[in-house]
Design a protein around this motif. Structure first.
Motif, mmCIF file in Angstrom:
data_model
loop_
_atom_site.group_PDB
_atom_site.id
_atom_site.type_symbol
_atom_site.label_atom_id
_atom_site.label_comp_id
_atom_site.label_asym_id
_atom_site.label_seq_id
_atom_site.Cartn_x
_atom_site.Cartn_y
_atom_site.Cartn_z
ATOM 1 N N TYR A 87 0.820 -1.302 0.005
ATOM 2 C CA TYR A 87 -0.043 -0.018 0.047
ATOM 3 C C TYR A 87 0.884 1.256 -0.089
ATOM 4 C CZ TYR A 87 -4.122 -2.829 0.935
ATOM 5 O OH TYR A 87 -5.213 -3.848 0.716
ATOM 6 N N ARG A 88 2.238 1.059 -0.166
ATOM 7 C CA ARG A 88 2.971 2.233 -0.110
ATOM 8 C C ARG A 88 2.732 3.013 -1.644
ATOM 9 N NH1 ARG A 88 8.069 -0.943 2.506
ATOM 10 N NH2 ARG A 88 6.772 -1.266 4.778
ATOM 11 N N GLY A 89 3.162 4.179 -1.465
ATOM 12 C CA GLY A 89 2.738 5.241 -2.516
ATOM 13 C C GLY A 89 1.252 5.025 -2.948
ATOM 14 N N LYS A 90 0.443 4.728 -2.360
ATOM 15 C CA LYS A 90 -1.006 4.948 -2.658
ATOM 16 C C LYS A 90 -1.954 5.842 -1.743
ATOM 17 C CE LYS A 90 -0.872 0.096 -4.661
ATOM 18 N NZ LYS A 90 -1.473 -1.317 -4.490
ATOM 19 N N GLY A 91 -1.077 6.911 -1.038
ATOM 20 C CA GLY A 91 -1.963 7.814 -0.440
ATOM 21 C C GLY A 91 -1.854 7.514 1.168
ATOM 22 N N VAL A 92 -1.771 6.187 1.713
ATOM 23 C CA VAL A 92 -1.982 5.826 2.787
ATOM 24 C C VAL A 92 -1.300 6.656 3.832
ATOM 25 C CG1 VAL A 92 -1.799 3.951 4.582
ATOM 26 C CG2 VAL A 92 -2.456 3.611 2.178
ATOM 27 N N SER A 93 -0.038 7.211 3.585
ATOM 28 C CA SER A 93 0.840 7.961 4.448
ATOM 29 C C SER A 93 0.205 9.369 4.464
ATOM 30 C CB SER A 93 2.325 8.072 3.773
ATOM 31 O OG SER A 93 2.799 6.756 3.961
#
Length: 282
Positions: A87-93
């Motif tokens: 899920y990295r790079g998909k807006g979760v951060s």
């Protein structure tokens, strides 16, 4: 995607979020139940202020948060932001950061703090976009240390509880969260005085003993020289704990601290470099 507080999640869900969130990270920080709960309590992290991101029933990201009063200001600490590799790079951060800063605003936080691994440039850039600025460079040091004291120093040592440090006018509360006495109530503290009964330095630390009752290592959270102290006093500070060779680890020591340079010149090596970042809240 749904965001829940840690207090709304099961312990299993939180551990999945944490361990998956830091999978492949620069430093291995997997935790089991006992380790996680000890960290939550010991470092003053709040289940009500910490959040977990879900995709359906799957935990995919986490932020641990704590709030304290330091130097008269309400201060927050981001004790770890992790996102599952898929899920990295998909807006979760960004979603986690948006909610975290909204929590800080509701809690009337005045200054927000965190640390980031030097090499983690993507995280540093993200935090900078949210208004955080790099304020200090921090080092973890580790190595065998043996004090070489040429002649005895007339040193007075006062051993106190960590929480008593805050009662001394010379004590500096503006340290990384994990180095504060608040995070080390199970540790020890010492204040050092010269012959004139002037304070020349202080130390916050934990000693680790082996099964035979012998000192195995010392973990240092603060080792500070005061105006009346000098670098030559440092080995005397350390020999007040043991006069034998010992393994020493430091946690988030300022790179600019003269003690750091002394330890590097006397057997310790850098194991991890971090930046401390702060954000003045509106």
């Amino acid at each position: 995607m749904e965001l829940k507080t840690v207090s709304q999640c099961t312990l299993e869900e939180v551990l999945i979020a944490w361990n998956k969130g830091f999978e492949g990270y620069f430093v291995r920080i997997d935790m089991d139940e006992e380790m996680f709960l000890n960290r939550l309590v010991g470092e003053g992290l709040s289940p009500k202020l910490s959040i977990v991101a879900f995709d359906g029933n799957t935990p995919v990201g986490i932020v641990l948060n704590g709030v304290r009063h330091l130097n008269g200001r309400k201060t927050s600490w981001n004790g770890g932001t992790g996102v599952s590799p898929d899920y990295r790079g998909k807006g979760v951060s960004r979603a986690l950061m948006d909610e975290t800063l909204a929590i800080y605003a509701r809690e009337n936080v005045e200054i927000a703090t965190l640390e980031a691994i030097n090499e983690n440039s993507k995280a540093i850039v993200l935090y900078e976009k949210y208004g955080y600025e790099i304020t200090n460079h921090l080092l973890f040091l580790s190595g065998e240390f043996e004090a070489h004291v040429k002649e005895p120093l007339q040193l007075q040592v006062k051993t106190i509880r960590p929480e008593q440090l805050s009662s001394f006018a010379f004590y500096n509360e503006d340290v990384p969260w994990q180095c504060s006495w608040h995070s080390n109530k199970q540790g020890e503290a010492s204040v050092f005085y010269n012959q004139k009964n002037e304070a020349i330095g202080y130390m916050l630390y934990r000693r680790v003993w082996n099964n035979e009752g012998q000192l195995e290592s010392i973990r240092c959270y603060q080792l500070e020289l005061l105006e009346k102290g000098n670098v030559e006093d440092i080995p005397h500070f350390l020999t007040s704990l043991t006069n034998k060779k010992v393994h020493i680890t430091t946690v988030n020591f300022l790179a600019s601290n003269p003690v750091t340079n002394y330890l590097l010149e006397n057997g310790l090596e850098v194991t991890t470099e971090q930046v401390q970042m702060k954000k003045e809240m509106d």
